[in-house]
Design a protein around this motif. Structure first.
Motif, PDB file in Angstrom:
ATOM      1  N   PRO A 220      38.642   2.921  13.356  1.00  0.00           N
ATOM      2  CA  PRO A 220      39.933   2.267  13.614  1.00  0.00           C
ATOM      3  C   PRO A 220      41.056   3.294  13.705  1.00  0.00           C
ATOM      4  O   PRO A 220      41.099   4.259  12.932  1.00  0.00           O
ATOM      5  CB  PRO A 220      40.113   1.347  12.403  1.00  0.00           C
ATOM      6  CG  PRO A 220      38.747   1.178  11.833  1.00  0.00           C
ATOM      7  CD  PRO A 220      38.007   2.440  12.122  1.00  0.00           C
ATOM      8  N   SER A 221      41.941   3.084  14.650  1.00  0.00           N
ATOM      9  CA  SER A 221      43.078   3.992  14.810  1.00  0.00           C
ATOM     10  C   SER A 221      44.272   3.584  13.954  1.00  0.00           C
ATOM     11  O   SER A 221      45.298   4.262  13.961  1.00  0.00           O
ATOM     12  CB  SER A 221      43.506   4.041  16.281  1.00  0.00           C
ATOM     13  OG  SER A 221      43.812   2.747  16.758  1.00  0.00           O
ATOM     14  N   ARG A 222      44.120   2.479  13.224  1.00  0.00           N
ATOM     15  CA  ARG A 222      45.207   2.028  12.366  1.00  0.00           C
ATOM     16  C   ARG A 222      45.391   3.000  11.200  1.00  0.00           C
ATOM     17  O   ARG A 222      44.415   3.402  10.563  1.00  0.00           O
ATOM     18  CB  ARG A 222      44.894   0.633  11.828  1.00  0.00           C
ATOM     19  CG  ARG A 222      45.971   0.045  10.939  1.00  0.00           C
ATOM     20  CD  ARG A 222      45.589  -1.352  10.507  1.00  0.00           C
ATOM     21  NE  ARG A 222      46.597  -1.948   9.650  1.00  0.00           N
ATOM     22  CZ  ARG A 222      46.523  -3.180   9.153  1.00  0.00           C
ATOM     23  NH1 ARG A 222      45.465  -3.926   9.450  1.00  0.00           N
ATOM     24  NH2 ARG A 222      47.478  -3.648   8.386  1.00  0.00           N
ATOM     25  N   PRO A 223      46.610   3.394  10.886  1.00  0.00           N
ATOM     26  CA  PRO A 223      46.826   4.341   9.783  1.00  0.00           C
ATOM     27  C   PRO A 223      46.450   3.728   8.438  1.00  0.00           C
ATOM     28  O   PRO A 223      46.511   2.512   8.248  1.00  0.00           O
ATOM     29  CB  PRO A 223      48.326   4.640   9.857  1.00  0.00           C
ATOM     30  CG  PRO A 223      48.920   3.466  10.558  1.00  0.00           C
ATOM     31  CD  PRO A 223      47.877   3.007  11.539  1.00  0.00           C
ATOM     32  N   HIS A 224      46.059   4.589   7.505  1.00  0.00           N
ATOM     33  CA  HIS A 224      45.684   4.114   6.174  1.00  0.00           C
ATOM     34  C   HIS A 224      46.885   3.548   5.421  1.00  0.00           C
ATOM     35  O   HIS A 224      46.758   2.600   4.645  1.00  0.00           O
ATOM     36  CB  HIS A 224      45.057   5.256   5.370  1.00  0.00           C
ATOM     37  CG  HIS A 224      43.759   5.741   5.945  1.00  0.00           C
ATOM     38  ND1 HIS A 224      42.613   4.981   5.952  1.00  0.00           N
ATOM     39  CD2 HIS A 224      43.433   6.913   6.551  1.00  0.00           C
ATOM     40  CE1 HIS A 224      41.624   5.661   6.520  1.00  0.00           C
ATOM     41  NE2 HIS A 224      42.098   6.833   6.899  1.00  0.00           N
ATOM     42  N   THR A 225      48.027   4.125   5.638  1.00  0.00           N
ATOM     43  CA  THR A 225      49.253   3.642   4.994  1.00  0.00           C
ATOM     44  C   THR A 225      50.362   3.544   6.026  1.00  0.00           C
ATOM     45  O   THR A 225      50.379   4.287   7.016  1.00  0.00           O
ATOM     46  CB  THR A 225      49.700   4.581   3.861  1.00  0.00           C
ATOM     47  OG1 THR A 225      49.945   5.893   4.399  1.00  0.00           O
ATOM     48  CG2 THR A 225      48.628   4.670   2.778  1.00  0.00           C
ATOM     49  N   THR A 226      51.292   2.610   5.793  1.00  0.00           N
ATOM     50  CA  THR A 226      52.461   2.451   6.658  1.00  0.00           C
ATOM     51  C   THR A 226      53.697   2.473   5.764  1.00  0.00           C
ATOM     52  O   THR A 226      54.150   1.428   5.276  1.00  0.00           O
ATOM     53  CB  THR A 226      52.385   1.132   7.443  1.00  0.00           C
ATOM     54  OG1 THR A 226      51.116   1.040   8.084  1.00  0.00           O
ATOM     55  CG2 THR A 226      53.481   1.057   8.498  1.00  0.00           C
ATOM     56  N   PRO A 227      54.248   3.655   5.522  1.00  0.00           N
ATOM     57  CA  PRO A 227      55.349   3.766   4.550  1.00  0.00           C
ATOM     58  C   PRO A 227      56.577   2.940   4.907  1.00  0.00           C
ATOM     59  O   PRO A 227      57.291   2.478   4.013  1.00  0.00           O
ATOM     60  CB  PRO A 227      55.668   5.267   4.557  1.00  0.00           C
ATOM     61  CG  PRO A 227      54.451   5.926   5.114  1.00  0.00           C
ATOM     62  CD  PRO A 227      53.867   4.951   6.081  1.00  0.00           C
ATOM     63  N   HIS A 228      56.833   2.754   6.200  1.00  0.00           N
ATOM     64  CA  HIS A 228      58.062   2.082   6.610  1.00  0.00           C
ATOM     65  C   HIS A 228      57.859   0.595   6.889  1.00  0.00           C
ATOM     66  O   HIS A 228      58.752  -0.053   7.441  1.00  0.00           O
ATOM     67  CB  HIS A 228      58.634   2.762   7.858  1.00  0.00           C
ATOM     68  CG  HIS A 228      58.943   4.212   7.654  1.00  0.00           C
ATOM     69  ND1 HIS A 228      59.970   4.648   6.842  1.00  0.00           N
ATOM     70  CD2 HIS A 228      58.337   5.328   8.130  1.00  0.00           C
ATOM     71  CE1 HIS A 228      60.000   5.969   6.842  1.00  0.00           C
ATOM     72  NE2 HIS A 228      59.017   6.409   7.619  1.00  0.00           N
ATOM     73  N   ARG A 229      56.710   0.059   6.515  1.00  0.00           N
ATOM     74  CA  ARG A 229      56.484  -1.365   6.727  1.00  0.00           C
ATOM     75  C   ARG A 229      57.402  -2.184   5.819  1.00  0.00           C
ATOM     76  O   ARG A 229      57.713  -1.790   4.687  1.00  0.00           O
ATOM     77  CB  ARG A 229      55.026  -1.712   6.437  1.00  0.00           C
ATOM     78  CG  ARG A 229      54.714  -3.189   6.555  1.00  0.00           C
ATOM     79  CD  ARG A 229      53.237  -3.467   6.483  1.00  0.00           C
ATOM     80  NE  ARG A 229      52.958  -4.889   6.415  1.00  0.00           N
ATOM     81  CZ  ARG A 229      51.753  -5.423   6.557  1.00  0.00           C
ATOM     82  NH1 ARG A 229      50.713  -4.635   6.774  1.00  0.00           N
ATOM     83  NH2 ARG A 229      51.581  -6.725   6.482  1.00  0.00           N
ATOM     84  N   THR A 230      57.822  -3.331   6.318  1.00  0.00           N
ATOM     85  CA  THR A 230      58.699  -4.210   5.542  1.00  0.00           C
ATOM     86  C   THR A 230      58.004  -4.631   4.250  1.00  0.00           C
ATOM     87  O   THR A 230      56.832  -5.016   4.272  1.00  0.00           O
ATOM     88  CB  THR A 230      59.046  -5.462   6.367  1.00  0.00           C
ATOM     89  OG1 THR A 230      59.583  -5.060   7.628  1.00  0.00           O
ATOM     90  CG2 THR A 230      60.060  -6.325   5.639  1.00  0.00           C
TER      91      THR A 230
END
Length: 239
Positions: A59-69
């Motif tokens: 998967p190309s989805r990042p492990h973490t998304t720091p700026h997610r709401t």
């Protein structure tokens, strides 16, 4: 399925590894396959570490998304949507978010269309679905009037078709839909009599067996389409 811009499929990566293992230089193999040496080394390294599994897409989805709401803010967006039926342009100023951000949040929670919600309660409408294929098959018959060759009076006008009382008849579309997979089977017949419906159900069951649904457990249909005795005779061999 490979990523949209990937140069190599799983087969190509396996071929790359085989060529490298045969003793050929990685740089030469990479040039032949139109990739960089770093990419070639990456696939060889993954194969040596993980085996065949390492050649599959990740998967190309990042492990973490720091700026997610934050989750609590997303929950407030959902409450405003379901409770007050507000759109992104009105929710955004209330919570200090951009309308585009609100729209992404609503899409993530399947709330971006009001038609997805029950208007009185605001609850998300979830599709009715049985747990396994063949557990329930829906059957229905649609009655459609036949159209004369060349079209009828709506095309040629009333003057061209003076005898409008002449009946051209009807076609009956018999359809069976598996509740879990939504796989459908249809036939067109000249009537909707019990014998026709029962024979259709047998053929529908044979079709479902070819697509991995070997057994029909229950049938849901309009009572007028089947006589009970014919239905029992038809279902008995399928159970």
């Amino acid at each position: 399925m490979s990523h949209r811009n990937a140069r190599l499929t799983v087969h190509g990566r396996r071929l790359l590894v085989e060529r490298v293992l045969s003793g050929r230089p990685v740089a030469h193999v990479a040039a032949e396959m139109g990739i960089s040496r770093a990419t070639a080394h990456k696939w060889v390294r993954r194969w040596r570490t993980e085996g065949e599994t390492g050649l599959l897409d990740r998967p190309s989805r990042p492990h973490t998304t720091p700026h997610r709401t934050p989750a609590h803010l997303e929950a407030r967006v959902c409450r405003l949507r379901t409770g007050r039926k507000l759109g992104p342009a009105r929710i955004g100023p209330i919570l200090g978010l951009a309308p585009s951000t609100v729209h992404r949040i609503l899409t993530r929670h399947h709330l971006h269309r009001l038609s997805f919600l029950d208007r009185p309660t605001g609850q998300l409408i979830r599709r009715y679905e049985r747990a396994r294929p063949g557990e329930l098959v829906h059957i229905d018959v649609k009655k459609l009037g036949r159209i004369p060759d060349g079209g009828g009076w709506r095309i040629h006008g009333r003057a061209a078709c003076p005898d409008r009382r002449r009946v051209t008849g009807f076609d009956y579309i018999h359809s069976a839909v598996d509740d879990h997979t939504r796989i459908a089977y249809s036939e067109v017949h000249t009537d909707e009599k019990a014998a026709t419906c029962a024979a259709f159900l047998r053929r529908a069951a044979a079709f479902f067996a070819t697509v991995g649904i070997p057994r029909i457990e229950r049938v849901l249909s309009c009572p007028s389409s089947f006589e009970l005795t014919d239905l029992i005779v038809t279902i008995a061999p399928l159970c």
